[in-house]
Design a protein around this motif. Structure first.
Motif, PDB file in Angstrom:
ATOM      1  N   HIS A 105       0.808  -1.214   0.000  1.00 46.82           N
ATOM      2  CA  HIS A 105       0.000   0.000   0.000  1.00 46.82           C
ATOM      3  C   HIS A 105       0.847   1.273   0.000  1.00 46.82           C
ATOM      4  O   HIS A 105       0.322   2.369   0.209  1.00 46.82           O
ATOM      5  CB  HIS A 105      -0.947  -0.017   1.204  1.00 46.82           C
ATOM      6  CG  HIS A 105      -1.931  -1.141   1.112  1.00 46.82           C
ATOM      7  ND1 HIS A 105      -2.999  -1.139   0.243  1.00 46.82           N
ATOM      8  CD2 HIS A 105      -1.983  -2.346   1.754  1.00 46.82           C
ATOM      9  CE1 HIS A 105      -3.674  -2.266   0.370  1.00 46.82           C
ATOM     10  NE2 HIS A 105      -3.068  -3.024   1.274  1.00 46.82           N
ATOM     11  N   GLY A 106       2.158   1.128  -0.242  1.00 39.83           N
ATOM     12  CA  GLY A 106       3.038   2.278  -0.407  1.00 39.83           C
ATOM     13  C   GLY A 106       3.300   3.064   0.876  1.00 39.83           C
ATOM     14  O   GLY A 106       3.456   4.291   0.812  1.00 39.83           O
ATOM     15  N   LEU A 107       3.395   2.405   1.995  1.00 42.80           N
ATOM     16  CA  LEU A 107       3.663   3.093   3.264  1.00 42.80           C
ATOM     17  C   LEU A 107       5.160   3.088   3.560  1.00 42.80           C
ATOM     18  O   LEU A 107       5.868   2.150   3.241  1.00 42.80           O
ATOM     19  CB  LEU A 107       2.910   2.410   4.405  1.00 42.80           C
ATOM     20  CG  LEU A 107       1.383   2.379   4.275  1.00 42.80           C
ATOM     21  CD1 LEU A 107       0.788   1.588   5.428  1.00 42.80           C
ATOM     22  CD2 LEU A 107       0.816   3.780   4.252  1.00 42.80           C
ATOM     23  N   ASP A 108       5.627   4.170   4.192  1.00 40.94           N
ATOM     24  CA  ASP A 108       7.036   4.287   4.572  1.00 40.94           C
ATOM     25  C   ASP A 108       7.352   3.378   5.754  1.00 40.94           C
ATOM     26  O   ASP A 108       6.471   2.942   6.483  1.00 40.94           O
ATOM     27  CB  ASP A 108       7.370   5.721   4.990  1.00 40.94           C
ATOM     28  CG  ASP A 108       7.200   6.714   3.849  1.00 40.94           C
ATOM     29  OD1 ASP A 108       7.037   6.265   2.711  1.00 40.94           O
ATOM     30  OD2 ASP A 108       7.239   7.927   4.124  1.00 40.94           O
ATOM     31  N   ASP A 109       8.670   3.182   5.983  1.00 42.96           N
ATOM     32  CA  ASP A 109       9.123   2.404   7.135  1.00 42.96           C
ATOM     33  C   ASP A 109       8.731   3.091   8.439  1.00 42.96           C
ATOM     34  O   ASP A 109       8.505   2.434   9.447  1.00 42.96           O
ATOM     35  CB  ASP A 109      10.638   2.217   7.103  1.00 42.96           C
ATOM     36  CG  ASP A 109      11.077   1.231   6.033  1.00 42.96           C
ATOM     37  OD1 ASP A 109      10.228   0.438   5.588  1.00 42.96           O
ATOM     38  OD2 ASP A 109      12.264   1.254   5.661  1.00 42.96           O
ATOM     39  N   GLU A 110       8.641   4.420   8.423  1.00 40.36           N
ATOM     40  CA  GLU A 110       8.261   5.158   9.632  1.00 40.36           C
ATOM     41  C   GLU A 110       6.839   4.831  10.079  1.00 40.36           C
ATOM     42  O   GLU A 110       6.500   4.987  11.241  1.00 40.36           O
ATOM     43  CB  GLU A 110       8.382   6.659   9.384  1.00 40.36           C
ATOM     44  CG  GLU A 110       9.797   7.124   9.114  1.00 40.36           C
ATOM     45  CD  GLU A 110       9.850   8.573   8.671  1.00 40.36           C
ATOM     46  OE1 GLU A 110       8.779   9.178   8.411  1.00 40.36           O
ATOM     47  OE2 GLU A 110      10.960   9.100   8.588  1.00 40.36           O
ATOM     48  N   LEU A 111       6.005   4.395   9.151  1.00 37.78           N
ATOM     49  CA  LEU A 111       4.607   4.112   9.470  1.00 37.78           C
ATOM     50  C   LEU A 111       4.366   2.664   9.894  1.00 37.78           C
ATOM     51  O   LEU A 111       3.247   2.308  10.274  1.00 37.78           O
ATOM     52  CB  LEU A 111       3.727   4.447   8.269  1.00 37.78           C
ATOM     53  CG  LEU A 111       3.778   5.920   7.836  1.00 37.78           C
ATOM     54  CD1 LEU A 111       3.001   6.116   6.555  1.00 37.78           C
ATOM     55  CD2 LEU A 111       3.256   6.808   8.927  1.00 37.78           C
ATOM     56  N   LEU A 112       5.401   1.821   9.868  1.00 42.13           N
ATOM     57  CA  LEU A 112       5.233   0.422  10.257  1.00 42.13           C
ATOM     58  C   LEU A 112       4.766   0.278  11.702  1.00 42.13           C
ATOM     59  O   LEU A 112       4.030  -0.647  12.027  1.00 42.13           O
ATOM     60  CB  LEU A 112       6.538  -0.351  10.082  1.00 42.13           C
ATOM     61  CG  LEU A 112       6.871  -0.777   8.663  1.00 42.13           C
ATOM     62  CD1 LEU A 112       8.226  -1.461   8.629  1.00 42.13           C
ATOM     63  CD2 LEU A 112       5.816  -1.680   8.095  1.00 42.13           C
ATOM     64  N   GLY A 113       5.179   1.185  12.562  1.00 41.57           N
ATOM     65  CA  GLY A 113       4.769   1.124  13.958  1.00 41.57           C
ATOM     66  C   GLY A 113       3.272   1.290  14.140  1.00 41.57           C
ATOM     67  O   GLY A 113       2.710   0.882  15.161  1.00 41.57           O
ATOM     68  N   PHE A 114       2.609   1.888  13.181  1.00 35.12           N
ATOM     69  CA  PHE A 114       1.165   2.097  13.278  1.00 35.12           C
ATOM     70  C   PHE A 114       0.365   0.906  12.766  1.00 35.12           C
ATOM     71  O   PHE A 114      -0.848   0.871  12.927  1.00 35.12           O
ATOM     72  CB  PHE A 114       0.759   3.359  12.497  1.00 35.12           C
ATOM     73  CG  PHE A 114       1.345   4.603  13.071  1.00 35.12           C
ATOM     74  CD1 PHE A 114       0.814   5.166  14.218  1.00 35.12           C
ATOM     75  CD2 PHE A 114       2.445   5.206  12.483  1.00 35.12           C
ATOM     76  CE1 PHE A 114       1.354   6.310  14.766  1.00 35.12           C
ATOM     77  CE2 PHE A 114       2.995   6.356  13.016  1.00 35.12           C
ATOM     78  CZ  PHE A 114       2.453   6.912  14.166  1.00 35.12           C
ATOM     79  N   LEU A 115       1.039  -0.048  12.161  1.00 29.68           N
ATOM     80  CA  LEU A 115       0.353  -1.245  11.665  1.00 29.68           C
ATOM     81  C   LEU A 115       0.337  -2.302  12.763  1.00 29.68           C
ATOM     82  O   LEU A 115       1.379  -2.816  13.160  1.00 29.68           O
ATOM     83  CB  LEU A 115       1.065  -1.811  10.432  1.00 29.68           C
ATOM     84  CG  LEU A 115       0.869  -1.075   9.135  1.00 29.68           C
ATOM     85  CD1 LEU A 115       1.642  -1.762   8.029  1.00 29.68           C
ATOM     86  CD2 LEU A 115      -0.584  -0.979   8.773  1.00 29.68           C
TER      87      LEU A 115
END
Length: 173
Positions: A105-115
């Protein structure tokens, strides 16, 4: 005609003729006495034999118990290692699912914590929602197209010169 029977050893029993004679003959027979000393000696011998056998078996039983404890300890160690490996594999699988969902879904590595989620499908659904919300927010943050800028504004006059000269020329006219 009542016969009285008393069960005590001293009791006199009135029994008709033949039966009384049989009873007296039986009472007169000497009973065979058991040789209690011989019986006691037999049991002492058996007891000593079993005691010797137990003394022989005690070291073997202790050794068996030690071996079982050693095996049990080794088994417990292996079970602990196995459970630790399963936990590490489970964590790695979960991290792989998060990475895949983020990349899909094209998310950055910085956003992995929100998954967060327990299954691959749940992580994918949350990544999709997060990507949709980010796209909507990026759309709102873009400047709205307004009137086109004046092409003549900010350009130097055909005569050239510095900005101060241009400014002075505007007010001189």
């Amino acid at each position: 005609m009542s016969d009285t029977t008393d069960t005590s050893p001293d009791a006199v029993v009135d029994v008709p003729g033949e039966q009384a004679a049989d009873m007296e003959a039986e009472a007169a027979k000497p009973r065979a006495e058991k040789d209690w000393e011989a019986e006691a000696a037999k049991w002492k011998t058996l007891a000593r034999k079993h005691e010797a056998r137990v003394k022989d078996l005690v070291p073997a039983a202790e050794r068996l118990r030690e071996l079982e404890d050693a095996q049990k300890s080794e088994l417990e160690k292996l079970q602990g290692s196995y459970e630790e490996a399963l936990g590490a594999a489970s964590r790695a699988q979960h991290e792989l699912w998060r990475e895949r969902a983020a990349r899909r879904h094209g998310l950055d590595d910085e956003l992995l914590g929100f998954l967060t989620g327990e299954s691959e499908e749940e992580l994918d659904e949350r990544a999709k929602v997060l990507a949709t919300k980010l796209a909507a927010h990026a759309e709102e943050a873009r400047p709205k197209p307004g009137p086109a800028p004046d092409p003549t504004r900010g350009q130097s006059p055909p005569g050239g010169g510095s900005t101060a000269d241009q400014f002075a020329a505007l007010f001189a006219n």
